[in-house]
Design a protein around this motif. Structure first.
Motif, PDB file in Angstrom:
ATOM      1  N   UNK A  49       0.811  -1.220   0.000  1.00  0.00           N
ATOM      2  CA  UNK A  49       0.000   0.000   0.000  1.00  0.00           C
ATOM      3  C   UNK A  49       0.844   1.270   0.000  1.00  0.00           C
TER       4      UNK A  49
ATOM      5  N   UNK B  78       2.877   2.949  -5.315  1.00  0.00           N
ATOM      6  CA  UNK B  78       1.819   3.621  -6.071  1.00  0.00           C
ATOM      7  C   UNK B  78       0.804   2.659  -6.689  1.00  0.00           C
TER       8      UNK B  78
ATOM      9  N   UNK C 274      -2.587   0.690  -7.507  1.00  0.00           N
ATOM     10  CA  UNK C 274      -3.984   1.121  -7.394  1.00  0.00           C
ATOM     11  C   UNK C 274      -4.858  -0.050  -6.997  1.00  0.00           C
TER      12      UNK C 274
ATOM     13  N   UNK D 274      -6.563   1.935  -0.554  1.00  0.00           N
ATOM     14  CA  UNK D 274      -5.103   1.823  -0.611  1.00  0.00           C
ATOM     15  C   UNK D 274      -4.466   2.560   0.565  1.00  0.00           C
TER      16      UNK D 274
END
Lengths: 305, 369, 245
Positions: B208, B211, B213, B365
């Motif tokens: 997390x 980067x 998604x 995230x």
């Protein structure tokens, strides 16, 4: 019956890996004995064998004249063991946890309450006695775990890295409790990764690859350092350390924030000259350079290199 | 494909490969369940314990008893002497049904328009009672017809015929349904723990802070299981067919295609559970609860949807097994083709994709609840 | 010359229900600095790191990491930070090479870039004897080195280390710090929390947290001078005891 520990030529293998390889260790009665060594040296295996959770492949082991393999029931009545990850019941309160372990060891109820009060004041957990174990801080959990280990008043105490991950204040309190236990005549064998804790023991044993390399009092350990240690301070320590390393004439170079420790065989004066020459060549000015005594950690690192 | 999805997908595949114990469970559990359920859930009742209270005691009454018990369905578990013994026989579960042949049975048979016998059935197990009663009824219908024919000499020839499952074997009906239930459970279990496992081990936190998604994590974690689940489905169908001899009248390739859509929907259901659950234990329990009971009770697997209360009927529309049941029974038992099955298949595809999209939205995230 | 800041925190607070984990703290971390974050369990260190990494949002206050706002630009932040936690967060059932490939992959490194990054990291951390071994079979010290390598494959501008040396023996700790010095020397900012007070001495500057607040901030030498103690451990114990009283 004296509460001492003897290990003669103890071996233990896991498949092809030798965890203990002819280990000898003597712990005296009412001694606080520290076990230090790198990860995987065999500390945990040794402690588990001593309390009868694992069996040695060979060798002779006696705790207060008891063989942990054949007399484990008798032994456990006066043995306390705190594993690395002591499992408290998170949904039970401090008192409930203590009572549970007391009942497990069949401590009589009136005796139990007396010891409980004593351990609570001892560990300063009194104000938190009705708090659930899950809601305690890391340091408090360890103190509760220790109290649970002590509730049946063991004469020998085995502790496996009891303060790993605990903050300095709680660590100090924890060791104060241990010192008090030792004062009451309890034999303590404790493994630790903290050198300052090792320094509080009566004697320390270095374990490496399943063997004891050295056993001695903490005050005598620095004397085992075979080399000379210099402390250097410069404005650019990382660059300076790299230059000294590149020189090749020193056995170890270590940056500690604003200081560099350089060690080599030989006398301080010639080492100092060599460091000065080396740094001058790299145009790094020296703020301070002086010989310093070795610490337990320095000896530890040297022994294992 | 997006390289990050690919990265996660590849890693999940390694996890699957390196965990032989889970693989054994994934393949062994369905086989055990097929065996257990296949043999345990059956509506074929054999050897119904029948008591006889023969108050006539004539050759005709003996013949009747003999004929009735010559089939496998009944065994005579005792002869009673008086009516008041019947209650006790039922209470002690010695008998499930009692045939009462009244005095004058053989005398009536030749003379009266109607000859009466009585059958008493222990109704405490309604299901068994109904089946037993039906057997007895059909026995007497057949016998009456036969006797009428002898008397009237105008044979009424009724030849009942049941389609698709001519022997009315319940295994043929149940086993395809079992495939639907088992695949739903296994698929949901497979994906429901994947996210929770990483939350527990701490690796999720590490992912997390990159980067990555949410769509990449969710898709990367769902896709690798599609192949595994499909292979599992094939094993289950083949095994079920081998053991229970369920007919396979349709095209296996179409079943494979539709099964792919079904396992996709089920895996999406698992990931939907996984998206917000913190521990593997909760994930597994939720997956079991949310799949097992609805798939067994509300899919038409055992109980006909049409005879449920309206509210349960509505609820059954969101049970994926309901649609797959139509497909698998259709292809295996009826041998029908895709033309008739595109509706349930479409629903499954939409259902899965919808859940996947919700999961992507729900998956955070960060560590905020 | 005006120093440039890698991290700027102004008056940040984070609550969990009634509990105030982080209570109005402010500090700056300069580019290329090794910044130490000390405190007991539950002092608020991990919560602070998680906010700076975009894993948690502050309840109030302002903060920037590498110039990016921690409320609105978490995705940008995540591209320039590296993070390593005490659990080492490796996949035990993957080999060393597979762990590296995975972490490289989620940072979007291609095959060639990854190989180069691994080569690069190998010049200081030689993992080659373990490349095809399962991670679970490695000694703790090596796991720690692998975790660090995974965290720096994408060349982060700032590296967050949350108790990176817990349960690791003194030799491995010394070697680990040598790696940290190399990174800082190469311009990476290092933000590290630790329980080991001797490690605090390795940092350029320190902050000591207690009950969600920063109770001391400065270079190790300055703190020792200010409280007239010989070691940071003594400074720490002195300060925490004072707070409790």
């Amino acid at each position: 019956m004296t509460a001492d520990i003897h290990c003669d030529n103890v071996a233990k293998r896991y498949g092809s890996v030798a965890a203990l390889d002819g280990l000898d260790l003597q712990v005296r009665e009412a001694e606080m004995h520290g076990l230090i060594g790198p990860d995987g040296a065999g500390k945990t295996t040794l402690l588990r064998i001593l309390c009868g959770l694992l069996f040695a492949d060979s060798g002779r082991i006696r705790l207060a004249d008891h063989d942990p393999r054949t007399q484990s029931r008798a032994l456990r009545a006066f043995l306390g063991y705190m594993p690395q990850r002591f499992s408290l019941y998170p949904d039970l309160t401090v008192t409930e946890n203590l009572r549970f372990f007391a009942d497990l060891f069949q401590v009589k109820p009136d005796e139990r309450e007396k010891r409980l009060q004593r351990l609570l004041s001892f560990s300063r957990l009194g104000p938190f006695s009705e708090r659930k174990a899950a809601a305690l801080s890391g340091g408090m959990k360890q103190k509760l775990a220790l109290s649970c280990t002590l509730i049946h008043t063991p004469r020998i105490l085995l502790l496996d890295e009891p303060t790993t991950g605990v903050d300095p204040v709680s660590r100090r309190e924890f060791w104060d409790i241990l010192a008090e236990m030792r004062g009451e005549g309890v034999t303590i064998l404790v493994s630790t990764p903290y050198m300052d804790e090792a320094a509080r023991c009566d004697r320390i044993s270095f374990i490496h690859k399943g063997k004891v390399l050295v056993t001695d009092a903490p005050a005598n350990i620095p004397g085992l350092y075979r080399q000379q240690l210099l402390e250097v301070k410069t404005a650019e320590n990382v660059a300076a350390a790299r230059a000294i390393q590149a020189d090749g004439g020193f056995s170890s170079v270590q940056v500690f924030g604003d200081r560099i420790h350089v060690s080599a065989a030989g006398d301080a004066a010639s080492m100092r000259k060599r460091v000065q020459a080396c740094l001058q060549q790299h145009h790094i000015s020296i703020e301070e350079i002086r010989p310093v005594p070795a610490t337990i950690e320095d000896v530890f690192v040297e022994l294992l290199r | 494909m997006n390289s990050r999805i690919w990265t996660i997908l590849r890693k999940e595949t390694i996890h699957i490969r390196r965990d032989p114990r889970s693989l054994v469970i994934v393949f062994l559990m369905p086989i055990m369940m097929i065996l257990l359920y296949g043999y345990a859930i059956t509506f074929d009742i054999k050897e119904i314990r029948l008591g006889i209270l023969d108050q006539d005691r004539t050759p005709a009454s003996h013949e009747l008893v003999h004929d009735l018990t010559s089939s496998n369905y009944f065994i005579v578990s005792g002869y009673l002497q008086a009516r008041d013994e019947i209650a006790e026989a039922f209470l002690k579960r010695r008998m499930l049904a009692v045939l009462v042949i009244p005095p004058g049975f053989s005398a009536d048979m030749g003379t009266k328009a109607v000859t009466e016998v009585q059958v008493l059935v222990d109704g405490s197990n309604a299901n068994t009672a109904t089946v037993a009663l039906n057997y007895i009824k059909s026995f007497f219908v057949a016998r009456s017809l036969q006797m009428n024919a002898e008397i009237l000499r105008s044979p009424v020839n009724l030849q009942p015929r049941v389609w698709y499952n001519p022997d009315l074997k319940s295994a043929h009906f149940i086993v395809p349904g079992l495939v639907a239930v088992i695949m739903m459970m296994i698929c949901a279990l497979l994906t429901s723990v994947t996210v929770a496992r990483e939350r527990e081990s701490g690796t999720m936190e590490q992912i997390l802070v990159s980067p990555v998604r949410s769509i990449e994590i969710i898709i990367g974690k769902t896709l690798p299981y599609v192949l595994l689940a499909l292979v599992d489905a094939i094993v289950v169908v083949v095994f079920a067919q081998m053991v229970f001899g369920v007919p396979f009248r349709g095209d296996p390739l179409w079943l494979l295609g539709f099964s792919l859509i079904y396992v996709y929907a089920c895996l999406c259901f698992g990931i939907f559970i996984s998206a917000r659950v913190a521990t593997q234990q909760i994930a597994m329990m939720s997956a079991m609860l949310a799949t097992m009971l609805p798939s067994i009770l509300l899919s038409g697997f055992i109980f006909p949807i049409l005879s449920m209360p309206k509210i349960l009927q509505l609820l059954s529309y969101i049970v994926p097994a309901r649609y797959y049941l139509v497909i698998i029974r259709g292809i295996m038992l009826k041998g029908i083709g895709p033309v008739h099955l595109w509706m349930p298949a479409l629903f499954l595809a939409v259902f899965g994709t919808l859940l996947l999209m919700i999961s992507i939205r729900r998956f955070k995230t960060n560590l905020e609840g | 010359m005006q120093p440039t800041y890698s991290v700027e925190v102004q008056d940040i607070t984070r609550r969990f229900g009634q509990f105030v984990a982080v209570d109005h703290i402010s500090f700056q971390v300069e580019d290329g600095e090794i910044f130490g974050f000390l405190g007991a369990n539950g002092a608020g260190k991990t919560t602070t790191i998680r906010m700076l990494c975009g894993l948690l949002l502050p309840t109030s206050g302002q903060a920037r990491v590498e110039g990016f706002d921690i409320y609105t630009q978490t995705h940008e932040i995540k591209q320039v930070i590296g993070y390593m936690s005490q659990k080492f967060s490796l996949y035990d059932d993957l080999t060393v090479a597979e762990n590296l490939a995975f972490y490289g992959g989620i940072y979007g490194l291609g095959r060639a870039e990854l190989d180069k990054a691994v080569q690069n990291a190998m010049s200081t951390i030689d993992l080659s004897p373990y490349m095809n071994k399962l991670t679970r079979d490695m000694p703790v010290g090596w796991k720690q080195r692998l975790a660090l390598t995974c965290a720096i494959l994408h060349k982060p501008r700032i590296l967050f280390l949350d108790e990176p040396t817990g349960g690791v023996d003194p030799i491995s700790r010394r070697e680990f710090w040598n790696l940290i010095y190399d990174l800082a020397d190469g311009g990476t900012t290092v933000f590290v929390t630790t329980h080991y007070m001797d490690e605090a001495e390795y940092c350029n500057r320190l902050s000591i947290m207690h009950n969600g607040r920063i109770i001391a901030l400065g270079s190790p030498q300055a703190l020792k001078n200010e409280y007239q103690k010989n070691t940071i451990e003594d400074v720490f114990i002195h300060l925490v005891k004072k707070q409790i009283e």
